[in-house]
Scaffold this active site. Structure first.
Site, PDB file in Angstrom:
ATOM      1  N   HIS A 178      -3.617  -5.154   0.303  1.00 13.29           N
ATOM      2  CA  HIS A 178      -3.096  -5.688   1.565  1.00 13.29           C
ATOM      3  C   HIS A 178      -3.176  -7.216   1.553  1.00 13.29           C
ATOM      4  O   HIS A 178      -4.134  -7.810   2.072  1.00 13.29           O
ATOM      5  CB  HIS A 178      -3.888  -5.131   2.745  1.00 13.29           C
TER       6      HIS A 178
ATOM      7  N   CYS B 140       0.838  -1.200   0.000  1.00  9.04           N
ATOM      8  CA  CYS B 140       0.000   0.000   0.000  1.00  9.04           C
ATOM      9  C   CYS B 140       0.874   1.252   0.000  1.00  9.04           C
ATOM     10  O   CYS B 140       1.474   1.596  -1.006  1.00  9.04           O
ATOM     11  CB  CYS B 140      -0.967  -0.041   1.175  1.00  9.04           C
TER      12      CYS B 140
ATOM     13  N   GLU C 285      -1.661  -9.333   3.319  1.00 10.27           N
ATOM     14  CA  GLU C 285      -1.574  -9.942   4.645  1.00 10.27           C
ATOM     15  C   GLU C 285      -2.934 -10.300   5.216  1.00 10.27           C
ATOM     16  O   GLU C 285      -3.050 -11.195   6.065  1.00 10.27           O
ATOM     17  CB  GLU C 285      -0.839  -9.000   5.609  1.00 10.27           C
TER      18      GLU C 285
END
Length: 542
Positions: A514, A380, A516
Site C-alpha cells: 500500500h 493490493c 498510499e
C-alpha cells in the site's frame, strides 16, 4: 519534560478532531518544537483491523504492523513523523490486557474496576515514551457524553491533576450550526457540550468552533461567557478549500498562539509555514487537470480510501494538476459495459479490498485499461485482480481465480500460510482468527534493475507497508511472464511477488503493498507522481 494537549469533541462526530490535532501538531512543529500525536479510541474492538471500511473508514497501517485509526494517517502526513503501535489505543486492547493480568493473578486478589485499573492503564499509555518530545497531543475519539468514552475522559481529568501544574491543557472541538430559517448561528449546542464536559470535571482551556461561515464577535463573546473560556481562546475553525489550508487557517485564527499562552510560553518564534503556503498555492492554482476512475467496493464512504485520496492529491501536486476522482462501484461492471464509464478517464485505479463481492467488476476494469492502453494502477487486491485478468485473457487459464472466493482449480491467488518477518517465521491457517493475522507492516522488496518500477523509484531496493492475507501464486509466474506480465518486484528472497507490470503498455503497474500510506504532501510517493504524470500524457491523447 513533555507538555500534554488533550483534544476532545462534542455535539456531533466527524467534526475533524484528527485533522485539527494534525494541523496543530504541524503548527507547533513549524515553531521548532518536537511533537507526538496519539489517538485514544473508546470502542471495544482491539483494533480497527476487523471493522468494515464502510462503517469505520480506512484502517491505517504503520511500519511496525499496527492496524490503527485513519487519523494516524493525518498525523503522519502533516508532521512527517511515522506513527507506531504505541500511538493508538482502544478500550478493547486495554480491557484485553487487564483481563489477561487478572487471570494471571497480578492484582493479588483485588477487585478489578474501571477506576483505578482501566483509568490507570489509559494514563500509562498516554505517558509512556514521551521523553524526547516537547508536546504530546492526545485525541480522544467519539464525543463527550458517549458512555464508552467515560473512562478516557476520567483518565485525562486525573492527568490534569497529577501532571505538574501548567503541563496539561484541554481543547474542545464543537459545532456552531447555522439555522437558515432563523438566519442565525446557534451557540447553544456548544454550551451544552461544554456543560457535559465540565460535569465530568474537565474545563476546556480552548474552544475550537467548527462553522461554515465567519463567527461574529458577539457570538464569540457569548461562548466565552457561558463556557468559561477567554474570548481569545474561542477559535473559529472555519471550512477551507483544502485540508492542507488548515494549518495556515488555524494559525491565522490564533490557535497555536493560544496554546502557547495557555502553557505560559511567551516569546516563542513565529511558525515558518512557508512550505504549507507553497502547497496551498499549488492546490489552488493547478496548470491542468486529469480524471482518475477509482473502481472499488467501499465507495459509499470516501473515508474508506482516505490515504489513497490524499496520495492522488500529492501526485497532482507533483505534476501541477488537479486530480478529479470518478468513483465507481465495481459491481456496476458485472452488469454493464465499462466502456461508457471509463472511456473519458485518464487513469484507472483499483484499490485494496476483501471478499468476492465486486471482484469480477474490478477484473472488467483491468481488461478495459489493458486493451485501451489507459494508465492502470492496481493496489493490493487491485494487483491480484490484474494477475487473474492476465491469467484468463492472456495466458488462457479460463478458471483462474483466487481461493479467497472459494475452492478453484486454478488458484492464481491463494492464502499465505507462512512468510519471514525479519528472522522470524510467521504462520497462518485458513480458519484461524481474522484480527492481526495478515502480513502487516513494512517489508523490503527488490526490483529488477531494468524494470519500469525500478526507474520510477530510482532504486532496486525499497520498503513498503503491507496488509493482506492472500498472495499471487508464483507457480504461475513463467506462464504469465510469457504473455507479457512481468513480475518486476519480489521479496528479497524471490519467494513472494511484490509488483507486476505489463511490458507493452504505457503505464500498467500492480503492487501488493500500500504505497498510499507513505505519501506526504511535501514528498509525494513516486508511484503516485508517476501515475498522475502518465494520466497527464493520456489526457493529451484524448
Amino acid at each position: 519534560m513533555a507538555r500534554y494537549i488533550f483534544i476532545t469533541g462534542g455535539v456531533v462526530s466527524s467534526l475533524g478532531k484528527g485533522l485539527a490535532s494534525a494541523a496543530l501538531g504541524a503548527s507547533l512543529q513549524a515553531r521548532g518544537y518536537k511533537v507526538r500525536l496519539r489517538k485514544l479510541d473508546p470502542y471495544l474492538n482491539v483494533d480497527p483491523g476487523t471493522m468494515s471500511p464502510t462503517q469505520h473508514g480506512e484502517c491505517f497501517v504503520t511500519d511496525d504492523g499496527a492496524e490503527t485509526d485513519l487519523d494516524l494517517g493525518h498525523y503522519e502526513r502533516f508532521t512527517g513523523r511515522p506513527a507506531n503501535q504505541q500511538d493508538n489505543i482502544t478500550s478493547g486492547r486495554i480491557y484485553r490486557d487487564i483481563i489477561a493480568n487478572e487471570r494471571r493473578g497480578e492484582y493479588l486478589g483485588g477487585t478489578v474496576q474501571v477506576i483505578p485499573h482501566v483509568t490507570d492503564a489509559i494514563k500509562a499509555f498516554v505517558l509512556d515514551g514521551n521523553e524526547d518530545f516537547d508536546f504530546v497531543l492526545c485525541e480522544i475519539g467519539g464525543t463527550v457524553g458517549d458512555i464508552e468514552g467515560l473512562p478516557f475522559f476520567e483518565a485525562i481529568r486525573q492527568l490534569g491533576n497529577e501532571l505538574p501544574r501548567g503541563d496539561a491543557i484541554y481543547i474542545h472541538l464543537t459545532l456552531m450550526p447555522y439555522i437558515p430559517s432563523a438566519g442565525e448561528l446557534k451557540t447553544k449546542p456548544t454550551q451544552h457540550s461544554v456543560k457535559e464536559l465540565r460535569s465530568i470535571g474537565i474545563q476546556p482551556d480552548i474552544l475550537m468552533v467548527r462553522c461554515d461561515r465567519p463567527i461574529p464577535e458577539a457570538e464569540r463573546r457569548k461562548l466565552s461567557l457561558f463556557c468559561n473560556v477567554r474570548e481569545s481562546a474561542v477559535i473559529p475553525a472555519l471550512d477551507v478549500a483544502s485540508i492542507y489550508d488548515v494549518p495556515i487557517a488555524y494559525h491565522e485564527s490564533g490557535l497555536d498562539d493560544e496554546v502557547l499562552t495557555a502553557f505560559g510560553l511567551t516569546g516563542a518564534p513565529q511558525p515558518d509555514l512557508s512550505r504549507w503556503e507553497k502547497i496551498s498555492k499549488a492546490i489552488a492554482n493547478p496548470e491542468g487537470e486529469v480524471t482518475i476512475a477509482i473502481v472499488g467496493k467501499y465507495t459509499g464512504l470516501k473515508d474508506a480510501y482516505k490515504s489513497l485520496i490524499e496520495a492522488l492529491v500529492h501526485g497532482g501536486i507533483a505534476n501541477n494538476v488537479k486530480v478529479n476522482l470518478e468513483w465507481i462501484e465495481s459491481e456496476v461492471f458485472e452488469k454493464e459495459d465499462p466502456a461508457p464509464w471509463l472511456e473519458e478517464v485518464n487513469g484507472i485505479l483499483v484499490p485494496g479490498g476483501f471478499g468476492e463481492r465486486g471482484s469480477e467488476g474490478k477484473i472488467a476494469a483491468v481488461t478495459f485499461a489493458r486493451e485501451h492502453k489507459v494508465p492502470y494502477f492496481g493496489i493490493c487486491f487491485g494487483m491480484q485482480m490484474a494477475v487473474v485478468e492476465a491469467a484468463r485473457n492472456l495466458a488462457g487459464i479460463a478458471d483462474a481465480n483466487s481461493t479467497e472466493f472459494g475452492p478453484t482449480r486454478e488458484p492464481v491467488v491463494g492464502l499465505m500460510t507462512e512468510w519471514l518477518r525479519g528472522n522470524a517465521l510467521e504462520k497462518r491457517v485458513a480458519h484461524g482468527d481474522m484480527g492481526g493475522t495478515m502480513r502487516l507492516g513494512a517489508y523490503p522488496a527488490a526490483f529488477a534493475p531494468d524494470s519500469h518500477i525500478a526507474k520510477i523509484y530510482g532504486s532496486t531496493e525499497i520498503s513498503e507497508r503491507h496488509r493482506h492475507r492472500y498472495e499471487v501464486n508464483m507457480d504461475y509466474r513463467r506462464r504469465l511472464e510469457a504473455c507479457g506480465l512481468r513480475f518486476a518486484g519480489t521479496s528479497p528472497d524471490g519467494i513472494l511477488p511484490e509488483t507486476v507490470e505489463l511490458e507493452d503498455h504505457p503505464w500498467f503497474i500492480g503492487v501488493q503493498y500500500h504505497p498510499e500510506l507513505k505519501s506526504r504532501p511535501f514528498e509525494p510517493h513516486p508511484l503516485f507522481a508517476s501515475f498522475i504524470a502518465a494520466a497527464v500524457e493520456q489526457s493529451r491523447l484524448v
